[in-house]
Design an enzyme around this catalytic site. Sequence first.
Site, mmCIF file in Angstrom:
data_model
loop_
_atom_site.group_PDB
_atom_site.id
_atom_site.type_symbol
_atom_site.label_atom_id
_atom_site.label_comp_id
_atom_site.label_asym_id
_atom_site.label_seq_id
_atom_site.Cartn_x
_atom_site.Cartn_y
_atom_site.Cartn_z
ATOM 1 N N HIS A 48 0.824 -1.334 0.091
ATOM 2 C CA HIS A 48 -0.078 -0.219 0.010
ATOM 3 C C HIS A 48 0.796 1.248 -0.033
ATOM 4 O O HIS A 48 0.694 2.223 0.705
ATOM 5 C CB HIS A 48 -1.049 0.035 1.165
ATOM 6 N N HIS A 371 3.873 11.846 -0.571
ATOM 7 C CA HIS A 371 2.550 11.722 -0.842
ATOM 8 C C HIS A 371 2.198 11.068 -2.071
ATOM 9 O O HIS A 371 2.803 11.276 -2.937
ATOM 10 C CB HIS A 371 1.950 13.317 -0.823
#
Length: 371
Positions: A48, A371
């Site tokens: 992830h 990010h």
Amino acid sequence: MFAEGRLPFAVLNGAPGYINLLDALNAWQLVRELRLVLGLPAAASFKHVSPAGAAVGLPLSDTLLQAYFVGDAELSALASAYARARGADRVCSYGDWVALSDRVDLSTARLLRREISDGVIAPGYEPAAFDLLKAKRGGRYTVLQIDPAYEPPESETRQVFGVTFEQRRNSVIPAEPLLANVVTRRTRIPEHARRDMLIGLISLKYTQSNSVCLVADGQVIGSGAGQQSRIHCTRLAASKADTWWLRQHPAVLSLPFRADLDRVDRDNAIDQFLRDDLTPAEEALLVTSFEAEMPARLKAEEKRAWLKTLGGVTLASDAYIPFRDNVDRAHASGVEYIVQPGGSVHDPHIIAACDQYEMAMAFTGLRLFHH
């Protein structure tokens, strides 16, 4: 698609999905930089879009060979790096994406073959290693080959809700000069800790912000990724590091598992054996993991005594540490070295806390938000 009309990688087997490619490209950058900076084969276990584990190829102790369930294998340096990366948090690494810095040899492929994994990216594969990997998951295991000479453009873009953002890519590679500003009374940072600081910084560069990681013996041993509060990052990373160390307790290494228990159920059973918050259903399932009766659990005082033997750990933070509670929690998990950007109004209090625990801390001046 690569801006010049070609991709910097080839799909040798399988069919990668969207999240697979995000994991692959981030993980590759991580291991490439570890290899470049430290000169050692490197591996990352990604889940992830953050590393569950990252490591360089140092030899494993007899205890780690047993704790990582690789004592039956002949390990190359690259295989040792993957065993460490996967072994840091085997529960979180379930179904991981693997990145390897070097051409994959048969030793590493044999480890990959027996783990539940979605795919691998590397600069090349020995023919026998590739044959082994392409047969994994009934021939559906995804194998990517990256061009190791590829360098991305200086700017990167992404689109969110129909809006395109563009920024300069973070091309700074953490290296020794970043560790020069030691701000604590304890100024000497040994070579192993400097290595672990760089492993921590490079890992954080490709971990979802906010994040903190703990590193020991050439590998990440606990990652607190993507938390809104710095102390939650530290607590999560330290808790995982505690579990990593407790898994090396003699009582855990000698657990009498059923002979037919598979690797995944065994990993879950170890995790549950060390927890004190299981539901009745989880407790009932745990009992069935063993040959006979349920082994005696470690008592709280036994855990505390064992955790006190953990030392020499490094904490790395992707942004400044705002409050001393992070240092207090880190100390409880054997942290002796800290590397962080600095720049908080509370820096004097953080330095004082480190001095209280006789820690060494370096300010890098470099934030690593991802990010």
